[in-house]
Design an enzyme around this catalytic site. Structure first.
Site, short mmCIF file in Angstrom:
data_model
loop_
_atom_site.label_atom_id
_atom_site.label_comp_id
_atom_site.label_asym_id
_atom_site.label_seq_id
_atom_site.Cartn_x
_atom_site.Cartn_y
_atom_site.Cartn_z
N TYR A 49 0.68 1.55 13.83
CA TYR A 49 1.09 2.57 12.86
C TYR A 49 0.81 3.93 13.48
O TYR A 49 -0.28 4.18 13.98
CB TYR A 49 0.26 2.51 11.58
CG TYR A 49 0.05 1.16 10.98
CD1 TYR A 49 0.81 0.74 9.91
CD2 TYR A 49 -0.93 0.31 11.47
CE1 TYR A 49 0.60 -0.50 9.32
CE2 TYR A 49 -1.14 -0.93 10.90
CZ TYR A 49 -0.37 -1.32 9.83
OH TYR A 49 -0.58 -2.55 9.26
N HIS A 102 0.82 -1.21 0.00
CA HIS A 102 0.00 0.00 0.00
C HIS A 102 0.85 1.26 0.00
O HIS A 102 1.93 1.28 0.59
CB HIS A 102 -0.90 0.04 1.24
CG HIS A 102 -1.76 -1.16 1.40
ND1 HIS A 102 -2.11 -1.65 2.62
CD2 HIS A 102 -2.34 -1.97 0.49
CE1 HIS A 102 -2.88 -2.71 2.47
NE2 HIS A 102 -3.03 -2.93 1.18
N LYS A 160 4.87 7.41 8.19
CA LYS A 160 4.38 6.61 9.30
C LYS A 160 5.53 5.99 10.06
O LYS A 160 6.61 5.77 9.52
CB LYS A 160 3.39 5.55 8.84
CG LYS A 160 3.92 4.56 7.84
CD LYS A 160 2.82 3.60 7.42
CE LYS A 160 2.72 3.51 5.93
NZ LYS A 160 1.68 2.67 5.46
N ASP A 182 -6.52 -6.26 -1.68
CA ASP A 182 -5.13 -6.52 -2.02
C ASP A 182 -5.01 -7.54 -3.16
O ASP A 182 -4.11 -7.44 -3.99
CB ASP A 182 -4.35 -7.01 -0.80
CG ASP A 182 -4.12 -5.89 0.20
OD1 ASP A 182 -4.37 -4.71 -0.13
OD2 ASP A 182 -3.67 -6.19 1.33
#
Length: 184
Positions: free
Chosen positions: A134, A65, A74, A170
């Site tokens: 995250y 991603h 992140k 995905d």
């Protein structure tokens, strides 16, 4: 906490230094002053606006991603278990454009991965359960989602275990070649 460089431009690993005794351990999982000093941007850590967590079973792959537009920075860490974490540089002007690097993140060493904007990110759970945390620098905007299939032949990511499950999203992700047309 120390900060280690990686083979990818601007990506670093934050390495906490746990204190252990008969009770167990204590570790600082993040230090804004050290992080900001390393980036050379006082207050950079204050830009993180959202914390998220996922839980995956062994063999699950989440990714690959990324975000278009300004991208998304992140900090990634594992609170429980272990993962094989993979980054791919999708910044056309980067000296490491198109390169990938894998990292083991787990709940023993507490290493964090700083992922600057402009990377694809994904991971595979290596333990029965893996909780991945995250810390993200901007709210999620689904209109900016980018994805490349975890099994894309051009990326040829070497997942260490058989892939047991990916999300429908995905599984339907595009190819590296399609992404290249989008980012260039």
């Amino acid at each position: 906490m120390r900060i280690e460089p990686t083979d990818l431009a601007d990506v670093v690993v934050l390495v906490p230094q746990p204190f252990t005794d008969d009770r167990g351990l204590f570790t600082r999982t993040f230090d804004a002053e050290i992080f900001d000093d390393h980036l050379g941007r006082p207050g950079a850590s204050a830009s993180f606006v959202q914390d998220s967590q996922s839980r995956s079973r062994r063999g699950v792959v989440r990714g690959m991603h990324g975000r278009s537009g300004r991208g998304e920075a992140k900090l990634v860490r594992v609170a429980r278990g272990a993962v094989h974490d993979v980054l791919v540089d999708i910044r056309p002007d980067s000296p490491t454009f198109g390169r990938q690097q894998a990292f083991r993140l787990d709940d023993n060493e507490f290493r964090h991965l700083y992922v600057p904007p402009g990377f694809l990110h994904g991971f595979q759970a290596l333990t029965d359960l893996a909780d991945v945390c995250y810390r993200i620098d901007r709210p999620h905007d689904p209109a900016e989602d980018l994805a490349v299939a975890h099994s894309d032949a051009d990326l040829a990511i070497a997942w260490p275990e058989p892939v047991t499950l990916v999300s429908a999203r995905d599984a339907a992700a595009g190819s590296w070649q399609e992404l290249l047309r989008h980012v260039r």
